[in-house]
Design an enzyme around this catalytic site. Structure first.
Site, mmCIF file in Angstrom:
data_model
loop_
_atom_site.group_PDB
_atom_site.id
_atom_site.type_symbol
_atom_site.label_atom_id
_atom_site.label_comp_id
_atom_site.label_asym_id
_atom_site.label_seq_id
_atom_site.Cartn_x
_atom_site.Cartn_y
_atom_site.Cartn_z
ATOM 1 N N THR A 181 38.508 34.733 33.071
ATOM 2 C CA THR A 181 38.347 36.175 33.085
ATOM 3 C C THR A 181 39.574 36.886 33.624
ATOM 4 O OG1 THR A 181 37.007 38.000 33.996
ATOM 5 C CG2 THR A 181 37.250 36.045 35.366
ATOM 6 N N ASP A 182 39.839 38.037 33.065
ATOM 7 C CA ASP A 182 40.858 38.929 33.600
ATOM 8 C C ASP A 182 40.294 39.586 34.861
ATOM 9 O OD1 ASP A 182 43.123 40.385 33.899
ATOM 10 O OD2 ASP A 182 42.891 41.576 32.083
ATOM 11 N N LYS A 183 41.145 40.286 35.597
ATOM 12 C CA LYS A 183 40.689 40.977 36.804
ATOM 13 C C LYS A 183 40.448 42.452 36.547
ATOM 14 C CE LYS A 183 43.490 42.547 39.878
ATOM 15 N NZ LYS A 183 43.023 43.966 39.966
#
Length: 578
Positions: A9-11
């Site tokens: 996942t991206d932040k």
């Protein structure tokens, strides 16, 4: 979705709300007060560059750039989008690999390069620093150390960082046509720190991932300390969580990367590029993991396509990313990914419940024919072909469809992900359907059949054909077989609703569609047995009330034996866990 083993996942915008607010800024003059214009030339220059190297306005645009525009306005530099476009000579869009954006603008009779990006990227291209008076001097090693110390302090608080720099073009120097020519010999203006709060529902979703055995890997372009702090706040990072930068990953061999991914369950890859995402996806899939990868940019498309489940952002994502993905999040929320994984597990389970219910009735339909064949016809057919069609096309259809809409079973997200190659139908499932439910149903159904025959005076080998004295008894007996299968179907339907949990855990009346399906099943069976034209077609006769009483315990017995089996499985799993 249901077999997802790793979520990369991206932040920004996924774990966080993507609602940026500038909370801190720093120049060579020291920390900047952001509540009013300061009158310090260095701060004014910083604000002017933030407004110029920007494509947003105060109300719309990229959240990061909107936050910069609002901060520059608070510091006394207000630039309208029309004025900014009139002053702009060239723009070099943000490059995720370089982590840099720059523009060339006019300011009065001057031409100025304005740049913003990751602190490391900007610092590596800077040779001078802006003094508090607005002049520039050579950038010393002490200046670099001070700058790095400030950025580390901000990043440790979970703040997102952007360094700002620029330079004035010399008289006669052409407007740079390449970004390499523009983004060199920069004067460091300062750094801006923004707070992007974590989404409140993400911590709960992360906890659900941990109980479900799903690995979480953060792949972000942000500073390592920023990514670590946000990951810690939502429950992904622990004290021993390994954090690597994209630069460190690029130096690793494939074997070293494979070992890293096997040895560490939670990882954070900071300052990562789209190419890093692609490499991580390939390495995880090579280990047999089912990988979900998030992305929003054009350059994320290869990684989204390569992952088993590419997850694009519907709000902040590009059209290219959405086209390359398997799933689009309409709210850009990490918790929605976890909800989708749960839905995938639920659909897979419901398909299995449907199949168990259908397969279980093969045994009470097939075994009577086997008895007829093995006995050489001395045992009459317990079930006619048309009665089988009435079961397969009439009584079992709606309950089977209703099982496809079964709510999620308790403990659904407490199980580890299933293996990539796991089939929908496996040996344990067939054993339950054919061995437990099927054989139990067949035994009960044949018991009702033989009870009716024997109580009517039949003996082995006695003729039951049309015109014989026992023909009506045989018709009643086949009707009992038909009704016995219908009764066992009801018990099988309730038993099939869960794979491990007890019926009490989900509630016997929680699936209203199944209740309506069973009501239809009973009504259809009653019509087949009592309506004269249907009696003639299906070869049925109304049983006596004593015979009907025999059928009453059939659903309870079928369900009860399966309930005991599931109780044994639950306790065996509990002992294995301890």
């Amino acid at each position: 979705l249901g077999s997802t083993a790793v979520i990369c996942t991206d932040k920004t915008g996924t774990l966080t709300q993507n609602r940026m607010r500038v909370t801190d800024a720093w120049t060579c003059a020291g920390p900047v007060e952001l509540d009013r214009p300061t009158g310090i030339p260095a701060v004014t220059r910083l604000a002017a560059a933030m407004a110029a190297c920007n494509n947003a306005d105060l109300d719309s645009g990229d959240p990061t750039e909107v936050a910069l525009m609002r901060a520059s306005g608070t510091l006394g530099v207000v630039v309208t989008p029309r004025e900014r476009e009139r002053q702009r000579l060239r723009q070099f869009h943000f490059d995720p690999a370089l982590r840099l954006m720059s523009t060339v603008d006019t300011e009065g009779d001057r031409r100025v390069v304005n740049a913003k990006g990751g602190p490391e990227a900007v610092l590596s291209r800077a040779t001078r620093i802006l003094t508090p008076e607005g002049r520039s001097r050579a950038l010393t090693e002490k200046d670099r150390a001070d700058f790095i110390g400030v950025t580390r302090g901000y990043a440790a608080r979970g703040l997102r960082l952007l360094a700002v720099a620029g330079r004035e073009l010399a008289d006669g120097e052409p407007v740079p046509a390449r970004r390499e020519d523009a983004e060199r010999d920069l004067v460091l203006y300062g750094v801006v720190a923004m707070f992007d709060p974590p989404r409140p529902e993400v911590a709960g979703a992360v906890a659900r991932c941990h109980t479900a055995g799903i690995r979480l890997i953060v792949v972000t372009g942000d500073h390592p300390l920023t990514a670590t702090e946000i990951a810690r706040q939502v429950g992904i990072a622990r004290e021993d969580t390994t954090v690597l930068t994209g630069e460190q990953l690029e130096k690793m061999s494939e074997a070293e990367l494979d070992h890293l991914l096997r040895a560490h369950r939670e990882l954070i890859f900071a300052r990562s590029s789209p190419e890093v995402k692609l490499r991580i996806a390939d390495a995880l899939r090579a280990e047999g993991n089912v990988v979900a990868m998030t992305g929003d940019g054009v350059n994320d498309a290869p990684a989204l396509r390569r992952a088993d489940i590419g997850v694009a952002m519907g709000v902040a994502g590009t059209d290219v990313a959405r086209e390359a993905s398997t799933m689009v999040l309409t709210d850009d929320n990490f918790a929605t990914i976890v909800t989708a994984v749960q839905a995938g597990r639920q659909v897979f389970d419901n398909v299995r419940k449907f199949i168990v219910y259908i397969f279980a009735h093969a045994m009470p339909e097939v075994i009577p024919f086997l008895l007829f064949a093995i006995s050489g016809g001395k045992i009459p057919l317990p079930l006619t072909v048309l009665q089988i069609l009435a079961i397969d096309l009439g009584t079992e259809t709606l309950p089977a469809l209703a099982l496809g809409r079964e709510p999620a079973e308790p403990g659904l997200m407490d199980r580890p992900p299933r293996r990539r190659g796991e089939n929908v139908i496996d040996a344990a499932m067939l054993g339950r359907a054919w061995g437990l439910l099927g054989v139990t149903s067949a035994a009960l159904v044949l018991g009702g059949f033989f009870f009716t025959l024997l109580s009517g005076g039949w003996r082995l080998g006695a003729p039951v054909g049309d015109g014989t004295a026992l023909h009506h008894v045989w018709v009643q007996a086949t009707t009992m077989t038909f009704l016995g299968i219908v009764a066992c179907q009801i018990g099988t339907a309730f038993a099939s609703r869960t794979q491990l949990a007890s019926l009490r855990a989900i509630g016997p009346f929680s699936n209203r569609l199944l209740l309506w399906g069973i009501a239809f099943e009973l009504a259809f069976a009653a019509l087949v047995v009592t309506v004269p034209p249907l009696q003639y077609v299906f070869g049925t006769a109304v049983p006596s009330w004593q015979q009907l009483l025999i059928l009453l315990p059939f659903p309870v017995l079928v369900w009860g034996l399966d309930e005991l089996w599931r109780w044994y499985l639950r306790h065996r799993h509990a002992r294995a866990a301890t």
